[in-house]
Every structure is written in C-alpha cells, then in structure tokens.
Write a protein that holds these residues in place. Structure first.
Motif, PDB file in Angstrom:
ATOM      1  N   SER A 142      12.425  -3.837   7.967  1.00 35.85           N
ATOM      2  CA  SER A 142      11.803  -2.834   7.101  1.00 35.85           C
ATOM      3  C   SER A 142      12.307  -3.055   5.691  1.00 35.85           C
ATOM      4  N   GLN A 143      11.523  -2.630   4.714  1.00 32.00           N
ATOM      5  CA  GLN A 143      12.017  -2.679   3.341  1.00 32.00           C
ATOM      6  C   GLN A 143      12.823  -1.416   3.027  1.00 32.00           C
ATOM      7  N   THR A 144      13.527  -1.432   1.918  1.00 29.52           N
ATOM      8  CA  THR A 144      14.251  -0.249   1.462  1.00 29.52           C
ATOM      9  C   THR A 144      13.278   0.925   1.329  1.00 29.52           C
ATOM     10  N   ASP A 149      14.535   2.472   7.472  1.00 31.11           N
ATOM     11  CA  ASP A 149      15.596   2.870   6.542  1.00 31.11           C
ATOM     12  C   ASP A 149      15.950   4.336   6.817  1.00 31.11           C
ATOM     13  N   ILE A 166      17.210  -4.039   6.905  1.00 27.39           N
ATOM     14  CA  ILE A 166      16.521  -3.913   5.620  1.00 27.39           C
ATOM     15  C   ILE A 166      16.397  -5.263   4.935  1.00 27.39           C
ATOM     16  N   ASP A 168      14.064  -7.006   1.557  1.00 23.34           N
ATOM     17  CA  ASP A 168      13.150  -6.670   0.455  1.00 23.34           C
ATOM     18  C   ASP A 168      12.453  -7.872  -0.148  1.00 23.34           C
ATOM     19  N   THR A 169      12.785  -9.068   0.321  1.00 23.58           N
ATOM     20  CA  THR A 169      12.131 -10.269  -0.185  1.00 23.58           C
ATOM     21  C   THR A 169      11.816 -11.197   0.987  1.00 23.58           C
ATOM     22  N   GLU A 172      14.994 -13.051   2.062  1.00 24.37           N
ATOM     23  CA  GLU A 172      15.874 -12.232   2.913  1.00 24.37           C
ATOM     24  C   GLU A 172      15.326 -12.144   4.329  1.00 24.37           C
ATOM     25  N   ALA A 208       6.334  -3.539   5.065  1.00 21.95           N
ATOM     26  CA  ALA A 208       6.480  -4.971   4.806  1.00 21.95           C
ATOM     27  C   ALA A 208       5.144  -5.552   4.367  1.00 21.95           C
TER      28      ALA A 208
END
Length: 412
Positions: A142-144, A149, A166, A168-169, A172, A208
């Motif tokens: 999941s993203q921030t 989160d 978490i 975000d890119t 990552e 995402a």
C-alpha cells in the motif's frame, strides 16, 4: 497402499457436469483413481483389504477453496486491537482453532492474503498443525495513507501488526516484493484502492498506481510465475489493477461494463467476497460509515460481472467481517446476488478457484490422478445450496485421502 472406496453416493465432481446419482469414488493413498458411476467402477480385490465407506446416499464434492482469508484476524470472535496486547507467539496459537474450523467447514485450500507467513503454511504442510493447505501473501502493499497504512492520529502505527507494507515508488515496490518472493510467498497482494476497514482513506480513492501494480506483476512473474491479487473496490483502483495486469481483482464492487469486458479479454479473475457485505464492518468507526454504501453496491454489481463472463472464484475476507469457517455461505450469495445456478456456484468454489490458485492440475475436481481432497455433504446441495453453510451438513472432509473432519462418523 491404502485403498478407500466411497460408495452409495451422489457425485458432483466440480467440472460442471451433471451429478451422478449412483456414484463411486476410489482413492489410493492420496490420489483419486476413479470418480463416476458405480456401474463403471473398477473391481477392487477384497484381498487388498480396501476400506469401503457407505456414505448413505449423501453427496460427494471436491474440497472447496477460500481464495481470500485473513487467518491472523478474529472475525466476530474478538477485536483486531487485541493483537497489540499479546506477544506474537500468542497469536500463532490462536491460529490453531481457526485452521481447524476452516477445514471442518469443507475448505481444504485457502489463500491468505495478508497476515500469516510461509512458516504457518509450512507448519500445516509438514503436519505440525492440522488445517487446509495454505497459499500465503504475508504482506499487503500500500502507499502512504492507503489501505494498509494503519498509522492513527495518536501516533501509534499498526501497519506492521496487521501485515501492511508501505511503498511509494516503483523502485520501493520492486525491492520489497523481491524480498518477499525470496522468502517463498505464493502470491503478491497489493491495494490499488482505498478500503472500508482502513482509517485514512476511502474505497473511491486510488491506491497503488497502475505502474506499481505492473511492476509487482512483472517481478512476481519473473520469480517463478507467481501472481498478484489486487484489493480494488472503487473504480479508480479497479482500473489500475486491471490495466496493471493483476491476476485477480478482490472485491471489485465498482466494476463498469467496460472494465468487465477488459477483465474477460485479459483472463482475469474476480473474487467478490460477498459474505463480507452481509454485516457492517465494525473494525473502526470509519468502517461502519463506509460499509453501508459499499456493501449495497457489491450486491448490485455481482450479477453483471457473472453475466459478462468474468471468471468468478470464491473468497470471503474471513477474519475481517466474516468468521473463519463461514466460507460456503458465499455459494448461496453467488446464487442470490449473482444469479448463478447452484452448480455454477459449486464450480466457482472448486474448479475455478483451483484455476485462480494455479493448482487446477492437482485440485478442484474429482478426477483420476488428482489429489483426494473430498467432501461428503448431507443431502443434495443443488436442491438447497444454503445447506452448505451449516457445518453440521459437512459430514466428512478428506485432505489428500486422510480424514480431517468426520462428523458423519464414517469408518475411514
């Protein structure tokens, strides 16, 4: 070699073929050698001392699947918050009853899409604890601020506790999924939309992005041909999951006809988790408010997805809203809300689910050469599909030819 013969049975073999009224299933050790009409069954020499089991005219089905569970969560039997109040070792012991209940409900294979790791899978596989065979994701990407989160305003962070990861890119995501794949996970889980349970987002929100989903799909394919399951409730998240190439769309409530057609073209699966929508999600105050809207949409959406020809597999989100072992209630929901016939619902929970999980060569139907995951159910489930939800009607469960549950008291 041990030979077991189940006879005086109605056979629903999971292929979608018409049931066989007077059927026999022959099992040698862990595999099926025959499943069909009694008058075509092979003659077994009594000198080999086969175990003959008269199932009393009841119905034999393949072992069922639940393609979306969370064994680490308690369902209505407790609160997810309690996970923060006990040592991690305590939580492993909580799994024992959940595993037992699940297989006793006729479910011999589950996909755990966040919460338990490969050690739990292997403990079951090696016989240290009884339960259905497991395919595990371990974490959910999941993203921030996204669905996994669980930072809350007090400053406490429950993300790791529930199994969130978490990223975000794209870089990552690639690095983290490679580590999980190195550990031996079976499936990758990503949240491409917000969710009902999560405290900081909404199902309408994009999670995402397509490029992150696509990166996870690429890495999973390159690491042994493994697949990606995408939590996707709202339109933006479903579109990102579909166009990013996810193998299965989990929930999929806001599907449009255009996206349905694209899923059919791509051969993607839908796991609609309908029994999750029968009760409000009470995990957080935010969840209660969100669930009313989205659960109603789920009931309105599924029939169009079935009609469009999307491959529908069975999953429940057991451990979140539904209790563990409630899986076969989902079949009744597929009939009630999705317009499936009872036979189509059974196929969804067996052959189609096995195909989703990539084990259709070994499981999902009762055919010679396949593993002997076999369930004897009371009466005729085609006449009353809701009867499968009652555990008292699950009379015998064999996993690889061995009794895992035997309410019928059969001599096996």
């Amino acid at each position: 070699m041990t030979t077991t013969i189940l006879h005086n049975a109605r056979l629903i073999d999971g292929t979608g073929a018409d049931p066989v009224a007077d059927a026999v299933v022959v099992i040698e050790d862990d595999k099926i050698t025959y499943a069909g009409a009694a008058d075509g069954a092979p003659q077994i020499d009594d000198a080999t001392k086969p175990v003959r089991v008269d199932v009393g005219g009841n119905t034999i089905c393949p072992g069922f699947f639940d393609c979306h569970v969370h064994l680490s969560l308690p369902g209505t039997k407790g609160s997810p918050i309690m996970a923060a109040m006990v040592p991690p070792s305590y939580r492993y012991f909580e799994l024992i009853d959940r595993l037992k209940t699940t297989i006793g409900a006729g479910v011999t294979t589950v996909r755990d899409l966040m919460g338990v790791d490969v050690g739990v899978r292997d403990a079951v596989a090696h016989g240290l604890v009884s339960g259905p065979r497991l395919l595990v994701a371990d974490k959910m990407f999941s993203q921030t601020g996204g669905h996994a989160d669980f930072h809350i305003p007090s400053g406490l962070d429950g993300t790791g506790l529930v199994g969130g990861l978490i990223v975000d890119t794209v870089d990552e995501a690639r690095r983290e999924v490679r580590a999980l794949l190195r550990n031996g996970i079976d499936v990758v889980k990503v949240a491409s939309s917000g969710g009902v349970t999560s405290p900081s987002d909404d199902p309408d929100w994009l999670g995402a992005r397509t490029e992150i989903v696509a990166a996870l799909v690429e890495e999973a394919e390159n690491y042994g041909g493994r697949k990606v399951a995408a939590h996707a409730i709202g339109f933006a998240g479903i579109r990102a999951a579909v166009q990013g190439g996810a193998h299965s769309i989990e929930h999929g409530y806001a599907l449009t006809d255009e996206l349905r057609a694209e899923m059919v073209d791509r051969g993607q699966f839908l796991v609609p988790t309908l029994i999750e929508t029968l009760k409000p999600d009470t995990a957080t105050p935010q969840a209660v408010a969100k669930s009313t809207k989205w659960h109603a949409l789920a009931h309105e959406s599924i029939a169009a997805s079935v009609e469009a020809g999307i491959k529908v597999a069975v999953g429940t989100d057991a451990g979140l809203v539904p209790d563990h072992g409630a899986t076969l209630e989902e079949l009744g929901c597929l009939v009630k809300f999705g317009g499936m016939t009872p036979m189509q619902a059974i196929v969804a929970g067996t052959r189609t689910s096995a195909e989703l999980c990539g084990v259709e060569d070994k499981l999902g139907t009762l055919e010679a050469g396949k593993l002997a995951d076999v369930v004897v159910v009371k009466g005729d489930p085609l006449a009353n599909i809701e009867s499968l939800a009652n555990h008292d009607n699950i009379l015998l469960v064999l996993k690889e030819g061995k009794a895992a549950s035997n309410r019928g008291g059969y001599a096996v």
